[in-house]
Motif scaffolding. Sequence first.
Motif, short mmCIF file in Angstrom:
data_model
loop_
_atom_site.label_atom_id
_atom_site.label_comp_id
_atom_site.label_asym_id
_atom_site.label_seq_id
_atom_site.Cartn_x
_atom_site.Cartn_y
_atom_site.Cartn_z
N VAL A 111 0.96 -1.66 -0.34
CA VAL A 111 0.17 -0.06 -0.01
C VAL A 111 0.60 1.63 0.15
CG1 VAL A 111 -1.99 1.69 1.37
CG2 VAL A 111 -2.04 -1.49 1.14
N GLN A 112 1.98 1.31 0.91
CA GLN A 112 2.86 2.57 1.21
C GLN A 112 3.79 2.35 -0.94
OE1 GLN A 112 3.07 4.36 3.51
NE2 GLN A 112 3.61 5.87 2.31
N MET A 113 3.62 1.40 -0.92
CA MET A 113 4.24 1.39 -2.21
C MET A 113 3.58 2.33 -3.17
SD MET A 113 5.57 -1.38 -4.36
CE MET A 113 4.00 -1.86 -5.36
N LEU A 114 2.28 1.48 -3.26
CA LEU A 114 1.71 2.52 -4.40
C LEU A 114 1.57 3.78 -4.39
CD1 LEU A 114 -1.08 -0.50 -4.14
CD2 LEU A 114 0.26 0.32 -6.32
N LEU A 115 1.50 4.22 -2.86
CA LEU A 115 1.18 5.57 -2.12
C LEU A 115 2.29 6.61 -3.00
CD1 LEU A 115 -0.73 5.49 1.78
CD2 LEU A 115 -1.62 5.77 -1.46
N ASP A 116 3.51 6.14 -2.93
CA ASP A 116 4.73 6.14 -3.02
C ASP A 116 4.73 6.67 -4.35
OD1 ASP A 116 5.35 6.37 -0.68
OD2 ASP A 116 6.60 4.67 -0.62
N GLU A 117 4.35 5.57 -4.94
CA GLU A 117 4.08 6.19 -6.31
C GLU A 117 3.49 7.52 -6.99
OE1 GLU A 117 5.79 4.60 -9.64
OE2 GLU A 117 7.18 4.08 -7.91
N CYS A 118 2.49 7.41 -6.65
CA CYS A 118 1.40 8.42 -7.06
C CYS A 118 2.26 10.13 -6.32
CB CYS A 118 0.44 8.60 -6.05
SG CYS A 118 -0.70 7.52 -6.08
N PRO A 119 2.00 10.87 -7.48
CA PRO A 119 2.75 11.77 -7.42
C PRO A 119 2.29 13.33 -6.76
CG PRO A 119 2.46 11.86 -9.36
CD PRO A 119 2.01 11.27 -8.95
N ASP A 120 2.66 14.02 -7.07
CA ASP A 120 1.80 14.97 -5.85
C ASP A 120 0.83 15.30 -6.82
OD1 ASP A 120 3.04 15.21 -4.14
OD2 ASP A 120 4.82 17.15 -4.66
N THR A 121 0.73 15.17 -7.90
CA THR A 121 -0.80 15.54 -8.97
C THR A 121 -1.84 15.14 -8.82
OG1 THR A 121 -0.02 14.13 -10.74
CG2 THR A 121 0.16 16.70 -11.03
N VAL A 122 -1.80 13.41 -7.84
CA VAL A 122 -2.61 13.11 -7.11
C VAL A 122 -3.25 13.54 -5.92
CG1 VAL A 122 -2.95 10.26 -6.66
CG2 VAL A 122 -1.16 10.94 -9.20
#
Length: 395
Positions: A111-122
Motif C-alpha cells: 500500500v505504501q509503495m502504491l501511495l509513494d508511486e503517486c506524485p503530487d498531482t494525485v
Amino acid sequence: MKNYDVIVLGAGAAGLMCAARAGRRGLRVAVLEKAEKPGKKILISGGGRCNFTNLGTGPGNFLSANPHFAKSALARYTPRDFLTLVEKHGIAWHEKTLGQLFCDGSAKQIVQMLLDECPDTVDVICNADVSMVVKDGDLFGVSAGGENFSAPALVIATGGPSIPKMGATGFAYDLARQFGLKIVEPRPALVPLTLGEDDLLFRELSGVSAPVLARAGKTRFEEAALFTHRGLSGPAILQISSYWRHGEEVGITFLPQADAEWLIEMKRDKPRAGLRAALREHLPDRLADALAMKLGIDVELGNVPDKALRAAGERLADWRFSPTGTEGFAKAEVTIGGISTAELSSRTMEAQRVPGLYAIGEAVDVTGWLGGYNFQWAWASGVAAGEALADTGCA
Ligand code: FDA
C-alpha cells in the motif's frame, strides 16, 4: 467544485495503480475512497503478507464471459513488471509455492509503495463515500464526503461485493447500470462450499486437511482441501468453487498419486492390516477413519476380495460430494461476473458507449484463480487505463 483531469473511484489495488500511472504522466487525479484509509483489502490479503502476483500468470488463469478480454492488459503489464516496482521500493519478497510471490514483511509495504508511486498531482481522499455521479456534457460530476468533484474522465475501481463487512458493495454495478452498461451476474468465488446432512461425517472432520485433486465439471485442481464445520475449504476447494454451479457434484481424489490397484498391492504386502491402517499410512488419522467407515470394510485386507478393494480404490479416487451451496459473499475472496467486458475496450478499459468512463479491477467481469492472479489483474487493468488516460490527454 474541485476540478481534476481524472476521478478514480476507489483507492484499492486497481484504483491506486491507475492513479499512480496517470499522475506520473502529468494528469491531475482525485482518488475518492469511502474507507478511512486506502488499500484495506491489500492489507488483509495473503494473511497480511499480500500474495501480490503470480509468476505464471496467463489468460488461462482467469474466468470471464470473454476469456480473450484480459490478454491485452496482462501482456502489457506482467508479473515481472510489478516485481521490478516492488524491488525498486526495496520490498523484500519470496516465492511461496506455484509461482506465488509474497512480501517477506507486511502487505502495508505494498500500500505504501502504491501511495509513494503517486506524485503530487494525485490526491487520495479518504472518508469520501461516493453518493452521486452525473454526466453533464463532457464532464463527470461526483459528490463524495460532502464535496463535489468534476473531471472529463471517471474510473470505476470500487471492486466487487465480496466481504461486505469490510464495506464491499455492488456500487460499481449500480454505477455501470446508470450509464447503460451490462452486468454479468455476480456470484461469490474462491469461497468455501457447504455440505448437507448426507455428508455429516465429513463435517465432523473440521480442521483436517489433506492434499487432493478436486474436480468440478472438466476443471481440476491438485492442492490441499480442508474440512470445516460447515463443509469444504482449502486451496483446492476455493479454486474449484469458481467453476462449481449449484446442483453439480464435486469430485475429490483422496490419494492423487496412488495407483488404482494400491489396495490390492497392500493386501499382498500386509494381509493382516485393516483398511483404516492402510489409509492412515497416507492420510490424516481422522480422515482415514472416516473414509474407512464410509467404505464399510472393517476386516483384514487379506479377507477382502480384490473386486471389493478395487471398488474401494475407485471410490477413493472419485469421491462425490453434493455441496448444498457456498458460504456466499461473506466469505468469498473475490466476485465472479461484474461489468461486462463486451462494454469495454480491452486495450484501454474505456466504455465503448460512454467516452471518458473506465472500469478496472474486480469490478470488471475478469476473475483470477487463487494465488496472486487477482492482484495481477488489478495492476494490469489499472496500468492499461492509467496509460490510456494519459495518451488521450485528458489534461
Ligand atoms: P478493492 O476491493 O481492492 O478496492 C475497491 C475500493 O473501492 C475499496 O477500497 C473500497 O472501500 C472502495 N469503494 C467501494 N465503494 C466505494 C464508494 N461508493 N465510494 C468510494 N469508495 C468506494 N488477491 C490476490 O491476488 N492475492 C491475495 O493474496 C489475495 N488475498 C485476499 C484475501 C482476502 C481476505 C480477500 C477478501 C481478497 C483477497 N484477494 C487476493 C483478492 C484481492 O483483494 C482483490 O482481487 C483486489 O483487492 C481487487 O482490487 P480492486 O482495486 O479492484 O478492488
